[in-house]
Each structure stands twice: as C-alpha cells, then as structure tokens.
Design an enzyme around this catalytic site. Structure first.
Site, mmCIF file in Angstrom:
data_model
loop_
_atom_site.group_PDB
_atom_site.id
_atom_site.type_symbol
_atom_site.label_atom_id
_atom_site.label_comp_id
_atom_site.label_asym_id
_atom_site.label_seq_id
_atom_site.Cartn_x
_atom_site.Cartn_y
_atom_site.Cartn_z
ATOM 1 N N LYS A 181 0.857 -1.183 0.000
ATOM 2 C CA LYS A 181 0.000 0.000 0.000
ATOM 3 C C LYS A 181 0.897 1.238 0.000
ATOM 4 C CE LYS A 181 -1.455 2.841 2.860
ATOM 5 N NZ LYS A 181 -1.440 4.074 2.067
ATOM 6 N N GLY A 194 -4.884 4.007 -2.857
ATOM 7 C CA GLY A 194 -6.125 4.630 -2.406
ATOM 8 C C GLY A 194 -5.832 5.969 -1.795
ATOM 9 N N PRO A 215 -6.203 6.449 3.655
ATOM 10 C CA PRO A 215 -5.483 5.331 4.281
ATOM 11 C C PRO A 215 -6.319 4.651 5.352
ATOM 12 C CG PRO A 215 -4.663 7.421 5.109
ATOM 13 C CD PRO A 215 -5.640 7.741 4.024
ATOM 14 N N CYS A 273 14.375 10.713 6.557
ATOM 15 C CA CYS A 273 14.345 10.395 7.987
ATOM 16 C C CYS A 273 15.740 10.408 8.604
ATOM 17 C CB CYS A 273 13.674 9.046 8.206
ATOM 18 S SG CYS A 273 14.292 7.773 7.111
ATOM 19 N N GLU A 295 10.618 15.948 14.860
ATOM 20 C CA GLU A 295 11.011 15.778 13.465
ATOM 21 C C GLU A 295 10.231 16.798 12.641
ATOM 22 O OE1 GLU A 295 9.844 12.117 11.243
ATOM 23 O OE2 GLU A 295 11.942 12.108 10.645
HETATM 24 P P1 NAP Z 1 2.461 8.795 7.768
HETATM 25 O O1 NAP Z 1 1.047 9.151 8.098
HETATM 26 O O2 NAP Z 1 3.222 8.004 8.729
HETATM 27 O O3 NAP Z 1 2.438 8.061 6.337
HETATM 28 C C1 NAP Z 1 3.217 6.960 5.931
HETATM 29 C C2 NAP Z 1 2.361 5.880 5.256
HETATM 30 O O4 NAP Z 1 1.463 5.282 6.205
HETATM 31 C C3 NAP Z 1 1.461 6.377 4.139
HETATM 32 O O5 NAP Z 1 1.296 5.368 3.156
HETATM 33 C C4 NAP Z 1 0.189 6.634 4.916
HETATM 34 O O6 NAP Z 1 -0.893 6.987 4.148
HETATM 35 C C5 NAP Z 1 0.127 5.356 5.720
HETATM 36 N N1 NAP Z 1 -0.821 5.347 6.830
HETATM 37 C C6 NAP Z 1 -1.184 6.384 7.613
HETATM 38 N N2 NAP Z 1 -2.095 5.971 8.528
HETATM 39 C C7 NAP Z 1 -2.279 4.638 8.343
HETATM 40 C C8 NAP Z 1 -3.077 3.649 8.977
HETATM 41 N N3 NAP Z 1 -3.878 3.947 10.009
HETATM 42 N N4 NAP Z 1 -3.019 2.380 8.528
HETATM 43 C C9 NAP Z 1 -2.228 2.052 7.503
HETATM 44 N N5 NAP Z 1 -1.465 2.946 6.838
HETATM 45 C C10 NAP Z 1 -1.471 4.229 7.259
HETATM 46 O O7 NAP Z 1 3.262 10.122 7.452
HETATM 47 P P2 NAP Z 1 2.639 11.500 6.899
HETATM 48 O O8 NAP Z 1 1.411 11.900 7.647
HETATM 49 O O9 NAP Z 1 2.475 11.368 5.451
HETATM 50 O O10 NAP Z 1 3.830 12.510 7.269
HETATM 51 C C11 NAP Z 1 3.849 13.068 8.586
HETATM 52 C C12 NAP Z 1 5.232 13.004 9.201
HETATM 53 O O11 NAP Z 1 5.711 11.676 9.210
HETATM 54 C C13 NAP Z 1 6.308 13.767 8.459
HETATM 55 O O12 NAP Z 1 6.294 15.116 8.744
HETATM 56 C C14 NAP Z 1 7.547 13.092 8.955
HETATM 57 O O13 NAP Z 1 7.915 13.623 10.208
HETATM 58 C C15 NAP Z 1 7.113 11.661 9.124
HETATM 59 N N6 NAP Z 1 7.541 10.814 7.990
HETATM 60 C C16 NAP Z 1 8.638 10.031 8.151
HETATM 61 C C17 NAP Z 1 9.078 9.251 7.085
HETATM 62 C C18 NAP Z 1 10.285 8.370 7.210
HETATM 63 O O14 NAP Z 1 10.935 8.093 6.207
HETATM 64 N N7 NAP Z 1 10.607 7.857 8.388
HETATM 65 C C19 NAP Z 1 8.409 9.277 5.859
HETATM 66 C C20 NAP Z 1 7.280 10.084 5.741
HETATM 67 C C21 NAP Z 1 6.861 10.837 6.805
HETATM 68 P P3 NAP Z 1 -1.362 8.598 4.303
HETATM 69 O O15 NAP Z 1 -0.283 9.443 3.721
HETATM 70 O O16 NAP Z 1 -2.641 8.721 3.566
HETATM 71 O O17 NAP Z 1 -1.530 8.939 5.768
#
Ligand code: NAP
Ligand code: MG
Length: 479
Positions: A174, A206, A209, A284, A383
């Site tokens: 996903k 999709g 999420p 990250c 972060e």
């Molecule tokens: P995120 O919510 O953690 O998104 C990462 C992935 O998880 C996406 O595919 C997301 O879809 C999915 N996801 C979210 N909620 C889920 C659930 N309940 N069940 C299954 N999958 C789910 O990150 P974000 O909101 O896009 O970004 C917010 C912050 O996360 C950033 O500012 C950064 O600090 C951190 N981040 C860290 C990394 C890393 O490489 N460690 C990468 C990205 C972001 P959706 O996008 O639709 O929520």
C-alpha cells in the site's frame, strides 16, 4: 492496481488525482481502491502463499526477481519523470537513491539467495536421556503488508518488496496516496514482464489510508507489517497488530545530530551545511541538528549563513537543484508551523523562515537555519521533515554526546574531526542505528539500516533486513 495477477481499476470505479508538488498541477490519476479491493488482495496473497510453490521454490524466486530487476533497468527513463513529478524530488537524486541505485541494489538480495544458509545443523544433544540431532530451518513468514511513505517512494517500495519476496513471502503493498504512480508502474511490470505467480504481489492504491490501510494492518490473514513513516502511525500499527500478534518492522522518524568537533575542517563541513536541505529535508536520516563547539561557534554560524543563503533550489527537474518542494500543502503548513514555534520558543532565526518570493507555485519553504537552539526546544526535539536546521552549541565531547543522545529518536548521526580515533570513539557512544564519521557513507544494500528507541524496530537492508521476513523453525530427530 495489481490484484491476484490482474491489472484492475478500483471496484468502486473511482480514480483520484496525483498532484505534482512543484507545479500544483495534476500529474495523473490513480485507482482509489476500496475495502473490497484490499480484502481481495489479502485473500490472493494468502492463497498464493499457502498454495503456490513461491514459498518453497528458491530458484523460481531468484529467476523472477532477476526478471523484475532487468525490466526495471530497461524502463528507467520512463519511470524517472514519473517519480520526479509525483514526489517533487530533485531529478539528480533519481540517478542515485531515488531510482537507479535502488534498482542496482536489488541484485544484492537476489544474489543472497545463492549463499544464504537456509538450514543449520546444531549436531547432537542429550535431553531426557535421549540423544537427538537438531536442525534450524529458516522459512518465510507468510503474507507481508508493506506500507510506504512518499519521500523516497520507489526506493522504499523496492527496499521492502525485494527482501520480502526473496525470502519467500507474498505481499500486499500500500503506497502513500501522494506517490502511488511508481507503485502501479511496478505492478504493471510485474504483471506483464515477469513470471511472478498470480497473487504473490498485490498493489492497492487509495486516497484514504483509514479505509484500506487499516484493513491491511488489522487483517488476521496478514502475518507481518513492514512500515516506513511517522512514529505516530508506527505506534498505531504496532498497537493494532498486537491484536493478531503480527510481526512488525518499523522504520520511523529521526532527529539526527551532526557533531562538528573543534578540530574539524569547518569550511568543508559547516560550509556545506545547507546540504541537509537535500530533497527539502524530507529524509528520515538527515542530520537536522548541528552541534557546534562554543570555541568556534561564531565562525560556524557565519559559514552556515553563507551556505544557506546561496543554496540553489526550486524546479526539481533542473539538475542544478538538490532541493525541490515539500510533498503537499499540509506538510508545508506543518513545517511553517514548527518554524513559528521555533521563533516563539526563543531560538534565533539566522536564514529563511518563510515561503520563497521567487517561486510562484509549488509547496516550497525557504532553506532555514535557527541558531542558539535550546537542546530541549520543540525544534530540537520534533522531526520537522523540512529544510530546517537547528544549531546547538556545546562545551566539550561529553556535552556533545549528551546533547546528541537527548532525543526520543535514535536513527542516525554524524561526527567530524581531524582525529579519526576521537571521532570513532564519539560515534560508538551515540545511541543510533547508523553514524557517519568524517563524511563516510554507511548506506548500502548490505548495510542494516534502522533506529533505536522511537526511530523504530528492526532493520532494513543487509542480512538483518532479509531475516526480518523469515521465521525460524527447529527440528529434532533421533541420532
Ligand atoms: P504517515 O502518516 O506516517 O504516512 C506513511 C504511510 O502510512 C502512508 O502510506 C500513509 O498513508 C500510511 N498510513 C497512515 N495511517 C495509516 C493507517 N492507520 N493504517 C495504515 N497505513 C497508514 O506520514 P505522513 O502523515 O504522510 O507525514 C507526517 C510526518 O511523518 C512527516 O512530517 C515526517 O515527520 C514523518 N515521515 C517520516 C518518514 C520516514 O521516512 N521515516 C516518511 C514520511 C513521513 P497517508 O499518507 O494517507 O496517511
Ligand atoms: Mg498520514
């Protein structure tokens, strides 16, 4: 989407827009998968694991993964503009870690299949008056749910897909809603150009999420979730996964420290400080805290001002730029909000702090430096995931180590100084999964990558990464 060997539209017939974050224009559309689609994908993966030869036929897996890698090599120039358009990544990075080098790195996992020790004889042992032989057997886990973010979307899809498949699992991927096109591209290649059996790889995209992601992380037919993303969602996945006792691999956030020692080559190390703005700081493992010795603090601050003020950024298709936009308006506003918090909490804004005047479109934020940052301040602890550096002064080596370790995160870090032994000694005291010493690169297909504490559980890449996707069985039989 790819479900049970077929390229399909969403069962609800709906598609959603994929937006180019540099232009704010629609770059394409993608199937908006439904709960039914996700359920069908999980069922297909389950069946393919339980009933096809995939989990036991190492030669088949080796051949299919080689086909996939060779096809991706041929398709590089079709894929490249797609990744740049949906992720807003500098095109330069696609010649390395955003695309080309991660296709190259697949070979390491493929070749591992030839030398991996699937079985280990323990020899004889006496227990309850009986002598037995024991053999330890490594087996795939089953169905793996792969959930990936938007910052290095293709690389992270491959970093999970390749070892999961090589180990003999079947998968449901996903991708993030912001960057689904590279994943559906991958699905098309798998379906049309490889002999990977139906159901072994399923890719469900999709916009929401909560709809499809939740199904994947909670379904009892899924044995494992491999996730890269935020610490908040990682914790949620672990909590939900606990209900069916899923294995979890979590690669989460970071707030890594770059310790510059007093005998470091300041013009090179600090003078290139703005390189932390690569991909707008959306990585990250980027070192987002710089620790400068008080004895050379003013010199360091001057070099950083120069570095950040002259850092070229903008259009990601321009190979002169190492920094493009943030992924979407929500992330831009989140970064601007944290910059405001930095100001309010009393850090001194040295450069940047807003949206650039010279770019009319796109989710850009200026390369930004805060100095005199308190190690406990929000911008030193949270972060930010943007082009924002927090500079913290320190007294001596012990102080630098203490500040570096003053974080709930533990992903990466860097130490630079003229004396290698001293720098290595400090690197060993930093509680993080990776450390760069004197500019050395730890990243590689054979290098386990992951975090301590709130930066995650488990490792990606290397033998350790491969074994995340394996179960261990011990068999005893009479001598
Ligand atoms: P995120 O919510 O953690 O998104 C990462 C992935 O998880 C996406 O595919 C997301 O879809 C999915 N996801 C979210 N909620 C889920 C659930 N309940 N069940 C299954 N999958 C789910 O990150 P974000 O909101 O896009 O970004 C917010 C912050 O996360 C950033 O500012 C950064 O600090 C951190 N981040 C860290 C990394 C890393 O490489 N460690 C990468 C990205 C972001 P959706 O996008 O639709 O929520
Ligand atoms: Mg999210």
């Amino acid at each position: 989407m790819l479900i049970d060997g077929e390229l399909v539209e969403a069962s609800g017939g709906v598609r959603f827009d994929v937006v180019n974050p540099a232009t704010e224009e629609v770059a394409g559309t993608c199937a908006d998968g439904t709960v039914d689609d996700m359920n069908r994908a999980i069922g297909a993966a389950r069946r393919a694991f339980d009933e096809s030869g995939w989990s036991t036929d190492v030669a088949l897996r080796r051949r299919c993964l080689q086909q996939l890698k060779d096809e991706l090599d041929r398709e590089k120039e079709t894929l490249r503009p797609l990744i740049v358009a949906e992720a807003g990544t500098p095109v330069l990075l696609t010649y390395a870690v955003q695309q080309d080098s991660c296709i190259d790195d697949m070979q390491w996992d493929i070749d591992l299949l030839d030398r991996y020790e699937w079985e280990r004889e323990l020899g004889e042992h006496e227990f309850f008056g009986m002598r037995s032989n024991r053999v330890v057997v490594k087996e795939p886990l089953g169905v793996a749910g792969l959930v990936t973010p938007w910052n290095f979307p293709f690389m992270l899809n491959l970093s999970k897909l390749t070892p999961a498949l090589a180990a003999g699992n079947t998968v449901v991927l996903k991708p993030a809603p912001d960057t689904p096109s590279n994943a559906t591209f991958l699905g098309r290649i798998i379906a049309e150009q490889t002999d990977i059996p139906a159901g072994v790889v399923n890719i469900v995209t999709g916009e929401d999420p909560a709809a499809i992601g939740e199904v994947l992380i909670s379904d009892p037919r899924v044995d494992m979730v491999s996730f890269t993303g935020s610490t908040a969602v990682g914790k949620h996945i672990m909590e939900v996964g606990s209900r069916t006792l899923k294995r979890v691999f979590l690669e989460l956030g970071g707030k890594s420290a770059n310790i510059v020692l007093d005998d470091a080559d300041f013009p090179t190390v600090v003078g290139n400080g703005a390189m932390m703005c690569t991909h707008a700081g959306q990585g990250c493992a980027i070192t987002t805290r710089m620790l400068l010795p008080r004895s050379r603090y003013d010199e360091g601050v001057d070099l950083l001002r120069e570095s950040f003020e002259t850092f070229a950024y903008g259009d990601p298709t321009d190979p002169a730029h190492m920094m493009g936009p943030l992924i979407n308006s929500r992330q831009r506003d989140r970064v601007l909000g944290l910059i405001d918090t930095g100001r309010r909490e009393g850090a001194r804004l040295l450069v940047g702090g807003g949206v650039p005047d010279h770019l009319e479109r796109g989710y850009f934020v200026e390369p930004t430096v805060f100095v005199d940052v308190d190690p406990d301040a929000t911008i030193a602890q949270e972060e930010i995931f943007g082009p924002v550096l927090a500079v913290i002064p320190y007294d001596d080596d012990d102080d630098a180590v203490r500040i570096a370790n003053n974080s709930r995160y533990g992903l990466s870090g860097a130490v630079t100084g003229a004396d290698l032994d001293r720098a290595m000694g400090i690197a060993r005291r930093i509680r993080t999964g990776t450390v760069s010493v004197n500019g050395g690169q730890w990243f590689g297909p054979d290098t386990p990558f992951g975090g301590y504490r709130s930066s995650g559980i488990g490792r990606e890449h290397g033998v350790e990464g491969f074994e995340e996707y394996l179960e261990t069985k011990a068999i005893g039989y009479p001598v």
